[in-house]
Structures are given as C-alpha cells and as structure tokens.
Design a protein around this motif. Sequence first.
Motif, PDB file in Angstrom:
ATOM      1  N   GLY A 154      -2.270  -3.746   4.515  1.00 36.13           N
ATOM      2  CA  GLY A 154      -1.644  -5.454   5.090  1.00 36.13           C
ATOM      3  C   GLY A 154      -2.085  -4.834   6.388  1.00 36.13           C
ATOM      4  N   PHE A 155      -1.773  -4.171   7.067  1.00 37.63           N
ATOM      5  CA  PHE A 155      -2.534  -3.688   8.430  1.00 37.63           C
ATOM      6  C   PHE A 155      -3.918  -4.056   9.169  1.00 37.63           C
ATOM      7  N   VAL A 156      -4.881  -3.695   8.137  1.00 35.26           N
ATOM      8  CA  VAL A 156      -6.612  -3.635   8.073  1.00 35.26           C
ATOM      9  C   VAL A 156      -5.952  -5.358   8.213  1.00 35.26           C
ATOM     10  N   LEU A 157      -6.137  -6.267   6.806  1.00 35.46           N
ATOM     11  CA  LEU A 157      -5.817  -7.334   6.745  1.00 35.46           C
ATOM     12  C   LEU A 157      -5.519  -8.569   7.231  1.00 35.46           C
TER      13      LEU A 157
ATOM     14  N   THR B 298       2.240   3.362   1.791  1.00 37.73           N
ATOM     15  CA  THR B 298       1.420   3.817   2.722  1.00 37.73           C
ATOM     16  C   THR B 298       0.354   3.042   2.899  1.00 37.73           C
ATOM     17  N   VAL B 299      -0.086   3.324   1.675  1.00 35.04           N
ATOM     18  CA  VAL B 299      -1.815   2.520   1.118  1.00 35.04           C
ATOM     19  C   VAL B 299      -1.205   1.305   1.423  1.00 35.04           C
TER      20      VAL B 299
END
Length: 52
Positions: A25-28, A19-20
Amino acid sequence: MERPALMVTVSLYLVAVSTVLALIGFVLRTVRLLRDARREADRLQYMQLSPL
C-alpha cells in the motif's frame, strides 16, 4: 500442536501478512502521489507556455 504454540504461529502469520500489505500500500500510494505531482507540474508548465 499445543494451543499456545498455535496462537503464536497464527499471530506471526498475521503480522507478516499485514506488514507485506502495508508495504504494498505504501509503494502504490507513493507512486500515485509522484505521478499526480508530475502531471500537475506538466499542466502548470503547459498553462504558462500557452498564449492567453
């Protein structure tokens, strides 16, 4: 520690880590997409302002 309890602990650890990593990855990827879109908008604006 019993085997089922150990399996639960390991599975919760894997869920937490994945999850982390997914959030990172989503933020980047979001930051990269926004940066690329801004660069493209700047490039198009520059092309419109430059004389041919």
